[in-house]
Design a protein around this motif. Structure first.
Motif, short mmCIF file in Angstrom:
data_model
loop_
_atom_site.label_atom_id
_atom_site.label_comp_id
_atom_site.label_asym_id
_atom_site.label_seq_id
_atom_site.Cartn_x
_atom_site.Cartn_y
_atom_site.Cartn_z
N ILE A 30 0.84 -1.19 0.00
CA ILE A 30 0.00 0.00 0.00
C ILE A 30 0.88 1.25 0.00
O ILE A 30 1.85 1.34 0.76
N PHE A 31 0.51 2.21 -0.86
CA PHE A 31 1.26 3.46 -0.94
C PHE A 31 0.37 4.64 -0.55
O PHE A 31 -0.79 4.74 -0.97
N LEU A 115 -2.32 3.76 -3.91
CA LEU A 115 -2.19 2.52 -4.68
C LEU A 115 -2.12 1.35 -3.73
O LEU A 115 -1.46 1.41 -2.69
N SER A 116 -2.82 0.25 -4.09
CA SER A 116 -2.78 -0.99 -3.31
C SER A 116 -2.62 -2.14 -4.29
O SER A 116 -3.47 -2.35 -5.16
N ILE A 239 2.88 -1.18 4.27
CA ILE A 239 2.45 0.18 3.98
C ILE A 239 3.68 1.06 3.78
O ILE A 239 4.56 1.12 4.65
N ILE A 240 3.73 1.72 2.63
CA ILE A 240 4.83 2.63 2.33
C ILE A 240 4.27 4.04 2.24
O ILE A 240 3.44 4.35 1.39
N THR A 241 4.72 4.89 3.15
CA THR A 241 4.37 6.31 3.08
C THR A 241 5.50 7.02 2.35
O THR A 241 6.65 7.01 2.80
N VAL A 242 5.17 7.60 1.21
CA VAL A 242 6.16 8.31 0.40
C VAL A 242 6.13 9.78 0.81
O VAL A 242 5.15 10.49 0.57
N SER A 243 7.20 10.21 1.44
CA SER A 243 7.31 11.61 1.86
C SER A 243 7.89 12.41 0.70
O SER A 243 9.03 12.19 0.28
N VAL A 244 7.08 13.32 0.18
CA VAL A 244 7.47 14.11 -0.99
C VAL A 244 7.96 15.48 -0.53
O VAL A 244 7.27 16.17 0.23
#
Length: 282
Positions: A30-31, A115-116, A239-244
């Motif tokens: 999961i993003f 996205l999953s 779960i991947i949290t993308v820090s932008v």
């Protein structure tokens, strides 16, 4: 009596055999996205970047974000497209050349699931890098007119090429019905909508020397702090949290050097690119 008992036992056995088994649990990769104005501000090669003399920048307040492409890359030598592709958004040729179909994009806010992907569909490997191609940003910025500061909303198209029918910026909608190359923007102010084309878009790629990205694309590349291992035996979601990084990601030509964006004085947008990514894995 004995025959009836045997028959009853057989029926029970058959019914038991027909009972559905519990389905195997499905776990997903999961993003989600977060926007961090205090994260490092990077250049196209993943190095720390300062704002050039004569320009100014601000960290916009994000409303929406869309992405065009997700890929996991095992090593720094994995060429784009040769890793594990997790997502590729819809494209169209209605505008002539192949372009992202803006109407079919996925629009998400911070912390929403973007996205999953079932982990069972991902090749078991160790992945060192994540690539995400960003397509559209919608955010608020401050601007100045006659010495007074206001808030306006920017529709920022950073994808390689986007077919846009209509786009609602905040309250106003403009019709385009054409392809627009990377850097197209529309800015809703108090009196209407300004449009323009930024000359550049920063796309950090720290492995550009070994795995370059196509010119004009917005495929941002980042390395996991700890390589992501997909074994095929996962028993929970990842779960991947993308820090932008949006650290002064909206950049303009500051003609009078006062650090305020003043489009009515002829100040123009220079760059709207993402300024880096970091991944937090749970």
């Amino acid at each position: 009596m004995e025959r009836k008992l045997i028959f009853f036992v057989l029926v029970i056995g058959i019914l038991g055999a027909c009972k559905k088994k519990d389905p195997t649990p499905q776990y997903n990769l999961i993003f989600k996205f977060k926007f961090n104005p205090n994260q490092e501000r990077l250049d196209n090669f993943g190095n720390r970047a300062t704002i050039p003399a004569g320009n100014a920048g601000q960290s916009p307040q994000f409303n929406w974000l869309t992405a065009h492409y997700f890929e996991l890359a095992p090593t720094a030598f994995t060429q784009i497209g040769q890793g594990t592709i997790l997502y590729h958004a819809s494209e169209t040729t209605l505008g002539g050349e192949t372009a992202i179909d803006f109407d079919k994009s996925v629009f998400k806010k911070e912390d929403e699931i973007y996205l999953s992907v079932p982990l069972s569909q991902i090749a078991p490997k160790t992945y060192e890098y994540l690539r995400i191609s960003f397509a559209y940003q919608n955010y608020d910025i401050t601007f100045r007119v006659n010495g007074v500061d206001y808030i306006g909303t920017v529709a920022s198209f950073v994808g390689y090429n986007t077919y846009i029918r209509d786009v609602k910026i905040k309250n106003q909608t403009i019709s385009v019905n054409a392809n627009k190359k990377q850097g197209f923007w529309a800015f809703e102010t108090l009196t209407g909508v300004l449009q323009g084309q930024a000359p550049g878009t920063t796309v950090p790629n720290p492995i550009a020397a070994t795995s370059p990205i196509p010119p004009g694309s917005c495929v941002v590349t980042a390395k996991f702090d700890t390589p992501l291992q997909i074994t095929g035996q996962e028993n929970k979601n990842i779960i991947i949290t993308v820090s932008v990084s949006n650290n002064k990601s909206f950049e303009w030509k500051d003609n009078n050097g006062n650090g305020h964006f003043e489009p009515t004085l002829g100040e123009t947008v220079v760059d709207m690119g993402i300024r880096g990514m970091k991944m937090i894995v749970e």
